[in-house]
Design a protein around this motif. Sequence first.
Motif, PDB file in Angstrom:
ATOM      1  N   PRO A   2      29.356  33.826  30.301  1.00 31.01           N
ATOM      2  CA  PRO A   2      30.279  33.042  30.531  1.00 31.01           C
ATOM      3  C   PRO A   2      31.575  33.655  31.435  1.00 31.01           C
ATOM      4  CG  PRO A   2      30.509  34.112  28.256  1.00 31.01           C
ATOM      5  CD  PRO A   2      29.040  34.308  28.815  1.00 31.01           C
ATOM      6  N   LEU A   3      31.090  34.061  32.675  1.00 31.67           N
ATOM      7  CA  LEU A   3      32.118  34.795  33.574  1.00 31.67           C
ATOM      8  C   LEU A   3      32.338  33.794  34.817  1.00 31.67           C
ATOM      9  CD1 LEU A   3      30.618  38.200  33.371  1.00 31.67           C
ATOM     10  CD2 LEU A   3      32.300  37.412  32.230  1.00 31.67           C
ATOM     11  N   ILE A   4      33.345  34.090  35.444  1.00 36.88           N
ATOM     12  CA  ILE A   4      33.660  33.394  36.651  1.00 36.88           C
ATOM     13  C   ILE A   4      34.335  34.489  37.697  1.00 36.88           C
ATOM     14  CG2 ILE A   4      35.758  32.478  35.880  1.00 36.88           C
ATOM     15  CD1 ILE A   4      35.645  30.288  38.069  1.00 36.88           C
ATOM     16  N   ALA A   5      33.878  34.465  38.853  1.00 29.27           N
ATOM     17  CA  ALA A   5      34.591  35.489  39.923  1.00 29.27           C
ATOM     18  C   ALA A   5      35.299  34.815  40.973  1.00 29.27           C
ATOM     19  CB  ALA A   5      33.297  36.320  40.555  1.00 29.27           C
ATOM     20  N   THR A   6      36.304  35.241  41.237  1.00 39.62           N
ATOM     21  CA  THR A   6      37.305  34.836  42.089  1.00 39.62           C
ATOM     22  C   THR A   6      37.727  35.647  43.407  1.00 39.62           C
ATOM     23  OG1 THR A   6      39.419  35.110  40.930  1.00 39.62           O
ATOM     24  CG2 THR A   6      38.188  32.962  40.512  1.00 39.62           C
ATOM     25  N   GLY A   7      37.483  35.355  44.626  1.00 33.15           N
ATOM     26  CA  GLY A   7      37.888  36.083  45.599  1.00 33.15           C
ATOM     27  C   GLY A   7      39.027  35.535  46.401  1.00 33.15           C
ATOM     28  N   SER A   8      39.780  36.403  46.993  1.00 34.18           N
ATOM     29  CA  SER A   8      41.022  36.127  47.605  1.00 34.18           C
ATOM     30  C   SER A   8      41.399  36.747  48.924  1.00 34.18           C
ATOM     31  CB  SER A   8      42.238  36.428  46.710  1.00 34.18           C
ATOM     32  OG  SER A   8      43.369  36.374  47.278  1.00 34.18           O
ATOM     33  N   MET A   9      42.224  36.259  49.524  1.00 36.21           N
ATOM     34  CA  MET A   9      42.761  37.120  51.018  1.00 36.21           C
ATOM     35  C   MET A   9      43.642  38.148  50.671  1.00 36.21           C
ATOM     36  SD  MET A   9      43.777  33.482  53.287  1.00 36.21           S
ATOM     37  CE  MET A   9      44.310  34.935  54.714  1.00 36.21           C
ATOM     38  N   ASP A  10      44.089  38.270  49.107  1.00 36.52           N
ATOM     39  CA  ASP A  10      44.771  39.645  48.836  1.00 36.52           C
ATOM     40  C   ASP A  10      43.740  40.803  48.708  1.00 36.52           C
ATOM     41  OD1 ASP A  10      43.198  39.274  46.348  1.00 36.52           O
ATOM     42  OD2 ASP A  10      45.062  38.841  45.295  1.00 36.52           O
ATOM     43  N   LYS A  11      42.406  40.621  49.062  1.00 34.93           N
ATOM     44  CA  LYS A  11      41.290  41.611  49.343  1.00 34.93           C
ATOM     45  C   LYS A  11      40.610  42.059  47.997  1.00 34.93           C
ATOM     46  CE  LYS A  11      43.900  43.546  52.979  1.00 34.93           C
ATOM     47  NZ  LYS A  11      44.657  44.775  53.740  1.00 34.93           N
ATOM     48  N   THR A  12      41.192  41.064  46.823  1.00 42.09           N
ATOM     49  CA  THR A  12      40.393  41.604  45.467  1.00 42.09           C
ATOM     50  C   THR A  12      39.615  40.546  45.037  1.00 42.09           C
ATOM     51  OG1 THR A  12      42.125  40.154  44.010  1.00 42.09           O
ATOM     52  CG2 THR A  12      42.808  42.525  44.945  1.00 42.09           C
ATOM     53  N   VAL A  13      38.597  40.910  44.106  1.00 42.46           N
ATOM     54  CA  VAL A  13      37.876  39.935  43.176  1.00 42.46           C
ATOM     55  C   VAL A  13      38.386  40.002  41.983  1.00 42.46           C
ATOM     56  CG1 VAL A  13      35.456  39.519  42.729  1.00 42.46           C
ATOM     57  CG2 VAL A  13      35.854  40.108  44.982  1.00 42.46           C
ATOM     58  N   ASN A  14      38.685  38.984  41.021  1.00 42.57           N
ATOM     59  CA  ASN A  14      38.728  39.033  39.735  1.00 42.57           C
ATOM     60  C   ASN A  14      37.595  38.287  39.220  1.00 42.57           C
ATOM     61  OD1 ASN A  14      41.525  40.078  39.935  1.00 42.57           O
ATOM     62  ND2 ASN A  14      42.415  38.012  40.152  1.00 42.57           N
ATOM     63  N   GLU A  55      50.252  35.545  34.071  1.00 43.59           N
ATOM     64  CA  GLU A  55      49.840  36.428  34.665  1.00 43.59           C
ATOM     65  C   GLU A  55      49.895  37.922  34.018  1.00 43.59           C
ATOM     66  OE1 GLU A  55      51.791  36.645  38.695  1.00 43.59           O
ATOM     67  OE2 GLU A  55      51.998  34.429  38.718  1.00 43.59           O
ATOM     68  N   GLU A  56      48.864  38.706  34.065  1.00 45.35           N
ATOM     69  CA  GLU A  56      48.877  39.908  33.355  1.00 45.35           C
ATOM     70  C   GLU A  56      47.813  40.793  33.848  1.00 45.35           C
ATOM     71  OE1 GLU A  56      45.148  38.345  30.327  1.00 45.35           O
ATOM     72  OE2 GLU A  56      47.066  38.645  29.598  1.00 45.35           O
ATOM     73  N   PRO A  57      48.037  42.121  33.569  1.00 45.22           N
ATOM     74  CA  PRO A  57      47.414  43.071  34.444  1.00 45.22           C
ATOM     75  C   PRO A  57      45.974  43.062  33.959  1.00 45.22           C
ATOM     76  CG  PRO A  57      49.238  44.160  33.160  1.00 45.22           C
ATOM     77  CD  PRO A  57      49.159  42.632  32.715  1.00 45.22           C
ATOM     78  N   ALA A  58      45.062  43.372  34.719  1.00 47.74           N
ATOM     79  CA  ALA A  58      43.551  43.172  34.580  1.00 47.74           C
ATOM     80  C   ALA A  58      43.328  44.256  33.494  1.00 47.74           C
ATOM     81  CB  ALA A  58      42.872  43.552  35.750  1.00 47.74           C
ATOM     82  N   LEU A  59      42.285  44.252  32.629  1.00 51.33           N
ATOM     83  CA  LEU A  59      41.830  45.078  31.843  1.00 51.33           C
ATOM     84  C   LEU A  59      41.165  46.326  32.258  1.00 51.33           C
ATOM     85  CD1 LEU A  59      40.597  42.729  28.662  1.00 51.33           C
ATOM     86  CD2 LEU A  59      43.234  43.646  29.303  1.00 51.33           C
ATOM     87  N   ALA A  60      40.725  46.286  33.294  1.00 52.03           N
ATOM     88  CA  ALA A  60      39.968  47.338  33.873  1.00 52.03           C
ATOM     89  C   ALA A  60      40.242  47.130  35.537  1.00 52.03           C
ATOM     90  CB  ALA A  60      38.532  47.509  33.591  1.00 52.03           C
ATOM     91  N   MET A  70      39.566  30.611  24.743  1.00 54.07           N
ATOM     92  CA  MET A  70      40.315  31.579  25.163  1.00 54.07           C
ATOM     93  C   MET A  70      39.633  31.932  26.521  1.00 54.07           C
ATOM     94  SD  MET A  70      41.780  35.077  23.757  1.00 54.07           S
ATOM     95  CE  MET A  70      42.678  36.349  24.728  1.00 54.07           C
ATOM     96  N   THR A  71      40.389  32.195  27.370  1.00 54.21           N
ATOM     97  CA  THR A  71      40.032  32.701  28.864  1.00 54.21           C
ATOM     98  C   THR A  71      40.765  34.004  29.138  1.00 54.21           C
ATOM     99  OG1 THR A  71      39.505  30.487  29.522  1.00 54.21           O
ATOM    100  CG2 THR A  71      39.473  32.142  31.280  1.00 54.21           C
ATOM    101  N   SER A  72      39.976  34.954  29.662  1.00 53.00           N
ATOM    102  CA  SER A  72      40.882  36.164  29.950  1.00 53.00           C
ATOM    103  C   SER A  72      40.455  37.092  31.210  1.00 53.00           C
ATOM    104  CB  SER A  72      40.706  37.338  28.847  1.00 53.00           C
ATOM    105  OG  SER A  72      39.306  37.479  28.585  1.00 53.00           O
ATOM    106  N   LEU A  73      41.087  37.568  31.900  1.00 50.97           N
ATOM    107  CA  LEU A  73      40.837  38.395  33.107  1.00 50.97           C
ATOM    108  C   LEU A  73      40.483  39.791  32.460  1.00 50.97           C
ATOM    109  CD1 LEU A  73      40.778  38.943  35.960  1.00 50.97           C
ATOM    110  CD2 LEU A  73      43.501  39.679  35.879  1.00 50.97           C
ATOM    111  N   ILE A  74      39.174  40.168  32.699  1.00 50.22           N
ATOM    112  CA  ILE A  74      38.400  41.408  32.291  1.00 50.22           C
ATOM    113  C   ILE A  74      38.346  42.454  33.401  1.00 50.22           C
ATOM    114  CG2 ILE A  74      37.188  40.124  30.642  1.00 50.22           C
ATOM    115  CD1 ILE A  74      34.606  40.593  32.389  1.00 50.22           C
TER     116      ILE A  74
END
Length: 491
Positions: free
Chosen positions: A298-310, A328-333, A1-5
């Motif tokens: 076990p973490l991965i960070a992704t950065g975007s032109m939307d100015k955020t890092v997930n 697509e789901e809301p971030a947990l934090a 399972m993979t989740s946006l934290i």
Amino acid sequence: MTSLICTLNDHRDDVNWCAFSAKLLATCSGDKTLRVYSTSDFSELPFSPLSGHGYSVHCCCFSPCGQFLCSCSTDATTVVWSMVTGEIEAVMEHPGRSPVRICALSPDSAHLVTGASDGTLALWDFPSKQLNRTGAVSDTTMVACSFSPCSRVFMTGSTYGDLRLWDLSMNQLHAEKNAHDLGVTCCTFAPDILSGEKNHRGQVVQFRLASCGQDSHLKIWAINKFASGAYKMKLLHTLTGQSAPVLSCAYSSDGQLLASCSVDKTVTVYDAANAVLLYTLRQHERYVTACCFSPTSPLIATGSMDKTVNIWRLEDGCSGHGGKTLPEEPALASHEGKTSAGQSKLLVTDWSEGDVSEWLVEEGLSGLVEKFRANNIDGTELLSLTKETLASELLIESVGLRSKLLRKVEELKSHSVCSGVPDEFLCPITRELIKEPVIAADGYSYEREAIESWINTKNRSSPMTNLPLLTTLLTPNHTLKMAIGRWKTSQ
């Protein structure tokens, strides 16, 4: 399972790069800053953001020990920061003063390579921060670089589309022409050194390399080193899991996973050994420009032109589910940069003395309110403050207090010009609202002072295309100036 934290919302412009150390995450942006977070809870460190570059910060990387962070910028410098104090340890100016697009540290911390928009490379002795050697590839921009796990060779990629292998004497060992049509965007070595079987050339040592480009492909290569010292590259896999240019790629610390991110707003995660798609992550609203794996969790960070890092948690490593697409789901934090009440007005130059006082209170600087009121400091005056005026005119004796105030003002400048301002109203060089727009020979509009400075120091190349400017004549853009004026009035 993979989740946006977690989603980090602190940058005020495009996120260009992100990097993990054992305990920290660093991100850099077009807003000229770097931000540093603790990976224990993704809270921002007290000395963050780091403000030392004059223009957009393109890339950042940690030293293997995690004590230093390197960053490079359009301002033609590479800065080394202490991760203990947040202070600048060294500023290295690229030969020729060309914008620096990429920087990479060797795994043994002995060398740093920087690559620039004019196709030049600089090899630095990292302990002494001294320039060792230079190299170049003509008529291109260096945009990718990665050291092999043995630290003795490194690969570069350019907008011309080629991958080139270099040794520490800046000799080209191999050139893979047209590795990616329309240009390479990123390359990265896998962390393992593989031993191959002997052949007529002797014992083979093999590295794996991933590269991506404007052709929308992610490629995995085998790089064989023979006993004779010769190198040969062989394409193993071409991965087509994304539908638009692939902007960045990264291996996990154990080499089992390979991630890539794309203009199509997705992040793909593959089983690196078998070239099998495990997950497609969808959360960013604009181009995804950066990705990296944590070396310790076990973490991965992704950065975007939307100015955020997930921040994503990969619970089950390589045991994916056949190319599953995460919903697509809301971030947990969410960790979001502070917004002062006074900042409800977009332009700080519109602030009254009362707005400035309110801002000081909310930033924990209430002790300065009376002093600012006595000197009639409004928004325009606030933005023009310097160390000298704080000491000589406002009589603020504490060096620490002056530094804190100026750091807050720099954050304020970044926030005010990058939140909601139409992109076409921002100078491509400074990323600030244009006051005196002019059109250069490349057809783009710039702040007059910024492009004049650029022409005087950057060999008369275009900041946007890197091609020579046919003329240095600048034409006032009255239409753009009126449009900016109407926009400011409407705010």
